[in-house]
Design a protein around this motif. Structure first.
Motif: not given
Length: 626
Positions: A462-465, A496-500, A510-513
Motif C-alpha cells: 500500500n504505497l498511497f494509503g 493525493f497520496a499518504n493522508p495523515d 474534512l481537511w486532509i493533510q
C-alpha cells in the motif's frame, strides 16, 4: 477475502466511487432510493474555492485565489519576550527554552477569556515533534561533529522538543503574537510532569531518580494532539523509541528483550545518552516505559503541572479525538502510528458533567481501553484490554492491569485486533458523529512473512494509503460499522497520496493533510502529487479540492480554526528535508549547506529552513473554504 465483500471492494477501487458510496450506503440504509437522491440534490455545497494545482519543487506555500497565507510563528521565534532567532543557529539552550521549538505539528486554539467563543483573542498551542540535526546547530549534531557535541547541545535539542503556547490577538484585522504574555509557555524534554492512572507508581515505571514511579522529566516526539471538552490540551507522545539506546552485546533476560523489541527500542537517532544517562536503557531500563503516553495540561494556567494519563495506554500515539455518549461518558480515540499497529478507544468510567476545568482530568484515569477488530462484512468490535480477560493473563506474560497498559501493543496482539496500515490522525464529524481515520501507507503489507491485504486494509504494498470511516450507535458502543472512505492515489479529480493529518471543521468540511516521504516525493509514481499538500473534502458528496501546497521537503501537518472559521492556522513541518530526487542531481544538505533543498520561509542568502505556522485568511473576510 469473503465472497460477499469482494463486490463491495471492487466498487471502492475508484476514489470517487468510494466517497460517493460512503453517502449512498448511509442513505440507502435509512430511506428509499428516491429520497436519498433528493437529499444529495439538496445538499448545500460546502466548498467554494477554486482548487490549486499540485506544486512540483516549488519552495513556497500556495493557497487559492482570494486567500492570503502569511508566515506567523517560526522555529526560534520568541514565545514572549525572549531572544530573537539567530539565522546561523547559534542560539543557546537557554535561548531555545524561550523560543518556538522545531518541527511544528498539531495545534489547537483556546479562546480568551476561558469559556468564551472569542474569535479575536486566544491561546495557540502546538507540538514540536522532532529535530533536523543538519539545521539545529551551527556545526551540526553528534552525527556531524562528534568532537564538539556537548551537554549544552543536548539540552538545546531537548528544549526544541515538546509544546509551545503563545497568546494571539487580532486587532484592526491583523493577527499578532502578544509579547510579553503571562500565558506563554514551553514544555520540553526536561519539564517536570506527573504520572497518573493505573500505571502510576508501578514497578515498571520506577527509576533511580524516581523510585516512586510517579514523576518524570519531559515529553518526547509530540506528534498530534487533542482537546478535552473541559478545556485542556492533550499532547501525544509518538515515536519515543528513537531516543533510547541499548548495548546489543549486553546480556538481558528474554522477557525484557521481547518487550523492548515489541516497541523497537535500542537504537537512537539522537546522542543524548552521552550526557543524559536516563536514555541509556542498560542503566535505566524503565525510563522508556515512562514515554508513549497522552499528556494533559491546562493552557489557561501557566503553573499547571502536565500529567501523563496512563489509562489511555502506551504506544506511538498519533493524536486523540473524542466524542460524548448519551449517558455523559466520553470516548477517546487514538491510532498507533506504525506499520501493522492498531486503533484504540478509551471509554471513561464516569460521566462528564458538562462544566469546564482541569479537575475533570481525573476522568482520564478510570475507564477501559479497547482495541479495534475489523470484520470483512463491514462490522467491527472494540475488544477490551483488561487484565485477566481474553488471554491477558500471567500465562501470557502480564502481571496486572498496569502491565497491560504499559505494553498495550502486546496486549492488542493477544486479543486479536486488526493490524492496520499505519493508523494516524482520527477526527469526529460534528454533526453525524462518524469517525474518520487516516492510514498513511504500508509498503510491507503482503510481502514475505507479513500480513496480506484485508477488508480494512485492501491493498498489498500500500504505497498511497487510505482513510476509513466508522459509525457507532453511541460513543460507548463496543460494536460499530465501517467502510473505506477514500483510497489515496486512485480515481479522478484532485490526486493525493499518504493522508495523515485530519480535521473536520464545524461545518463538516474534512481537511486532509499529506505526508509523502522525502524518499519518493516528486519522483516516480509520486511525481504527480508534487509537494505535500492540504485538501478539503465534502464527506457527503465526495468532492475533494486541493487548498494548499507546501514548500520543498515539508510535511503539511496540523490545522485549526477560530470558532467563526474565518481564521485558519496550518503548520509546515521540516521544510528542506532532503529529497532523494535532489540527491540524485548532486544536491546535498549539511550543516554547512542547510538550505540545499529549501530556504523557506525566510529565503535569506544565509538562511536555513524553519518549520513554521502559517496564518490563512480570506480576502473578503469570509469563512475559509467557501
Amino acid at each position: 477475502m469473503n465472497n460477499h465483500f469482494e463486490p463491495l471492494l471492487q466498487k471502492q477501487l475508484s476514489r470517487r466511487s468510494v466517497l460517493q458510496f460512503s453517502l449512498g450506503a448511509m442513505l440507502a440504509s435509512a430511506m428509499p432510493l428516491s429520497s436519498a437522491a433528493t437529499m444529495l440534490h439538496n445538499h448545500a455545497q460546502l466548498l467554494g474555492f477554486t482548487p490549486i494545482p499540485a506544486a512540483d519543487l516549488l519552495d513556497e506555500v500556495m493557497v487559492p485565489e482570494g486567500y492570503r497565507a502569511e508566515v506567523f510563528y517560526r522555529w526560534g521565534d520568541p514565545i514572549s519576550d525572549g531572544p530573537a532567532f539567530n539565522m546561523d543557529a547559534s542560539n543557546s539552550a537557554a535561548d531555545q527554552m524561550q523560543q518556538a521549538g522545531m518541527h511544528h505539528d498539531a495545534l489547537q486554539y483556546f479562546p480568551l477569556p476561558k469559556g468564551s467563543d472569542n474569535n479575536d483573542h486566544g491561546l495557540l498551542v502546538m507540538n514540536h515533534e522532532y529535530l533536523d540535526l543538519d539545521v539545529i546547530h551551527t556545526d551540526g549534531s553528534h552525527t556531524h561533529s562528534p568532537e564538539t557535541y556537548t551537554a549544552d547541545k543536548v539540552t538545546k535539542e531537548q528544549n526544541a522538543h515538546g509544546v509551545s503556547l503563545i497568546e494571539v490577538r487580532q486587532e484592526n484585522g491583523e493577527w499578532q503574537i502578544v509579547r510579553p504574555s503571562t500565558y506563554a509557555r514551553r514544555l520540553t524534554a526536561n519539564t517536570p510532569m506527573q504520572i497518573s492512572g493505573p500505571a502510576a507508581g508501578h514497578a515498571l515505571l520506577r527509576t533511580q531518580t524516581d523510585p516512586e514511579g510517579k514523576n518524570v522529566l519531559g515529553t518526547l516526539n509530540n506528534c498530534a494532539n487533542g482537546k478535552t471538552p473541559w478545556g485542556t490540551y492533550l499532547t501525544c507522545e509518538e515515536n519515543f523509541h528513537y531516543y533510547f539506546v541499548a548495548d546489543p552485546n549486553q546480556p538481558r533476560d528474554a522477557d525484557t528483550e521481547r518487550r523492548w523489541q515489541r516497541y523497537k527500542l535500542g537504537f537512537s537517532y539522537y546522542g543524548w545518552q552521552q550526557f543524559d544517562k536516563r536514555f541509556e536503557l542498560d542503566k535505566e531500563p524503565n525510563e522508556a516505559n515512562r514515554f508513549g503516553w497522552v499528556v494533559e495540561f491546562d493552557p489557561y494556567d501557566p503553573q499547571s503541572i502536565p500529567v501523563k494519563r496512563t489509562a489511555l495506554g502506551r504506544f506511538a500515539h498519533e493524536n486523540v479525538a473524542h466524542k460524548a455518549g448519551k449517558d455523559g461518558r466520553l470516548a477517546f480515540y487514538s491510532g498507533d502510528d506504525s506499520k501493522f499497529e492498531y486503533i484504540y478507544k478509551f471509554i471513561t468510567r464516569d460521566a462528564w458533567d458538562g462544566t469546564l476545568g482541569a479537575q475533570h482530568g481525573r476522568l482520564l484515569d478510570e475507564g477501559i481501553l479497547y482495541v479495534a477488530r475489523f470484520e470483512e462484512d463491514g462490522s467491527a468490535r472494540w475488544l477490551p484490554l483488561v487484565f485477566g480477560e481474553n488471554g491477558l493473563t500471567a500465562e501470557n506474560g502480564f502481571v496486572d492491569q498496569a502491565d497491560v497498559l504499559i505494553h498495550a501493543r502486546a496486549a492488542a496482539d493477544i486479543v486479536g485486533a486488526t493490524k492496520m496500515d499505519r493508523p494516524e490522525w482520527i477526527t469526529v464529524h460534528p454533526h453525524t458523529d462518524d469517525v474518520f481515520v487516516s492510514l498513511t501507507n504500508n509498503s510491507d503489507r503482503g510481502s514475505e512473512d507479513k500480513p496480506s491485504k484485508d477488508a480494512a486494509n485492501p491493498r498489498n504494498h500500500n504505497l498511497f494509503g487510505h482513510i476509513i470511516k466508522f459509525s457507532e450507535a453511541d460513543a460507548t458502543s463496543t460494536e460499530f460499522s465501517w467502510q473505506v472512505f477514500v483510497l489515496g492515489g486512485e480515481g479522478e479529480g484532485e490526486q493525493f497520496a499518504n493522508p495523515d493529518g485530519l480535521y473536520i471543521d464545524d461545518r463538516g468540511v474534512l481537511w486532509i493533510q499529506t505526508d509523502v516521504s522525502s524518499s519518493v516525493m516528486n519522483d516516480g509514481r509520486f511525481k504527480e502529487f508534487g509537494n505535500n499538500q492540504m485538501l478539503a473534502a465534502d464527506p457527503a458528496t465526495g468532492e475533494i479540492r486541493r487548498f494548499l501546497t507546501g514548500p520543498v521537503g515539508c510535511e503539511v501537518t496540523g490545522v485549526i480554526m477560530t470558532p467563526d472559521m474565518k481564521t485558519m492556522w496550518v503548520n509546515i513541518q521540516h521544510p528542506g528535508e532532503m529529497l532523494d530526487v535532489l540527491q540524485r542531481r548532486g544536491i546535498n544538505k549539511s550543516p554547512q549547506n542547510p538550505n540545499a533543498a529549501s530556504n523557506w520561509p525566510d529565503h535569506y542568502p544565509n538562511g536555513r529552513p524553519r518549520s513554521a505556522t502559517v496564518l490563512i485568511t480570506k480576502d473578503d473576510g469570509g469563512v475559509i473554504g467557501t
